[in-house]
Design an enzyme around this catalytic site. Structure first.
Site, PDB file in Angstrom:
ATOM      1  N   GLY A  41      46.130  55.167  77.391  1.00  0.00           N
ATOM      2  CA  GLY A  41      47.234  55.407  77.894  1.00  0.00           C
ATOM      3  C   GLY A  41      47.531  54.433  76.921  1.00  0.00           C
ATOM      4  O   GLY A  41      47.379  53.652  76.038  1.00  0.00           O
ATOM      5  N   GLY A  59      48.388  61.751  72.642  1.00  0.00           N
ATOM      6  CA  GLY A  59      46.477  62.332  73.117  1.00  0.00           C
ATOM      7  C   GLY A  59      46.553  63.030  71.364  1.00  0.00           C
ATOM      8  O   GLY A  59      45.417  62.821  70.371  1.00  0.00           O
ATOM      9  N   ASP A  60      47.039  63.958  70.636  1.00  0.00           N
ATOM     10  CA  ASP A  60      47.112  64.643  69.344  1.00  0.00           C
ATOM     11  C   ASP A  60      47.339  63.193  68.681  1.00  0.00           C
ATOM     12  O   ASP A  60      46.310  63.977  67.280  1.00  0.00           O
ATOM     13  CB  ASP A  60      48.047  65.949  69.434  1.00  0.00           C
ATOM     14  CG  ASP A  60      47.560  66.739  70.698  1.00  0.00           C
ATOM     15  OD1 ASP A  60      46.386  67.257  71.422  1.00  0.00           O
ATOM     16  OD2 ASP A  60      48.573  67.695  70.924  1.00  0.00           O
TER      17      ASP A  60
END
Length: 308
Positions: A220, A249-250
């Site tokens: 993160g 995240g992608d």
């Protein structure tokens, strides 16, 4: 032909923002519904294409309005959608997303046409896989299809980036063995490593012992941890005001695959991907938030990587 071929899911994201996420049996009021393009596979493709990677997507969508929305969004990002299969009799996959004021989200996915992406579709695309520098995989399509894509890529000498999300209870060694890298967040790292305690480096080493060639643990706002043959490298985060973490995240994985395709080392690629992920959380939505190279120039710089 391509820097990155993404084999995976394409969903319409149906997003509502709420003052707080509801508990069991509770109803809360939210904002108007926003419909945008999403799905882990399509997200990674859009992220790769927007930063300049020659990108293609192998996925299935329905012959409905959501399918048209997803194809239009990929074309706008710069993705080649020639490999996408339009199943006229199917419904396009959808993801129902609620986002709280801190930008955190809860997501429920209805697979739709994604569930019909088969190993046969992978076989039909083997020439495209062989012509790609990197194949990026996730787990929102059937596992047998993921395995077929990984095996086809390995046979062709194409590098595999595997993001095992949604995380299964376990990953078989054959799939882990082609992951270079395996990209996991903290929750996925703990679950798949079998380690409920410890630090990111401990989870990464456990995953490599299970068979992964290299591992990236995303942290993160705190950046990422990389483990490869040279050891571990901690990648610092970029401090930004998070508006919506959906698809961050992608964005990271798509950027990582693009830089690896260009010849970067894994730590170098992860450092770049951290910046792309940070930029993505500063705007609402998944694909609409993904940055271009010009957008990245507006972010604070991250410290240089330590020398080995």
């Amino acid at each position: 032909m391509y820097d990155v071929l993404v084999v995976g899911s394409a969903n319409a994201d149906l997003t509502v923002r709420v003052a707080r996420r509801p508990g069991a049996g509770e109803t809360v009021l939210g904002t108007d519904l926003v419909e945008t393009a999403g799905g882990k596979g399509a997200n990674q493709a859009a992220a790769a294409a927007r930063i300049g990677g020659r990108t293609a997507l192998l996925a299935r969508v329905g012959g409905d309005a959501y399918g048209a929305l997803l194809l239009a969004a990929q074309r706008a990002a710069g993705t080649d959608v020639t490999p996408v299969i339009v199943d006229e009799g199917a419904r396009t996959g959808t993801a129902m997303i609620i986002v709280d004021p801190d930008g955190d989200n809860s997501i429920v996915v209805s697979p739709g046409a994604n569930a019909a992406l088969t190993p046969h579709d992978v076989t039909a695309a083997r020439d495209v896989i062989a012509a790609s520098s990197v194949v990026s995989l996730q787990l929102e399509v059937p596992m047998e299809t993921v395995r077929a894509a990984a095996a086809t890529a390995e046979a062709a000498g194409t590098r595999v980036v595997l993001n095992p999300s949604p995380a299964p209870d376990t990953l078989d060694r054959e799939l882990l063995a082609v992951a270079d890298p395996l990209v996991v967040n903290e929750h996925e790292a703990r679950q798949l490593s079998g380690r409920t305690d410890g630090r990111p480096a401990d989870w990464a080493f456990a995953l490599r012992e299970q068979g992964a060639r290299s591992v990236v643990v995303t942290l993160g706002g705190d950046g990422a941890l990389v483990l490869d043959a040279s050891g571990t490298v901690e990648i610092p985060g970029v401090r930004v005001k998070a508006v919506d973490t959906t698809g961050a995240g992608d964005a990271f994985t798509g950027a990582l695959a693009t830089r690896l395709a260009a010849g970067a080392t894994l730590p170098e690629a992860a450092r770049f991907a951290v910046r792309v992920g940070a930029a993505a959380v500063t705007k609402p939505g998944a694909q609409p938030s993904y940055p271009t190279a010009d957008d990245l120039a507006e972010l604070p710089e991250t410290p240089e990587l330590p020398e080995n």
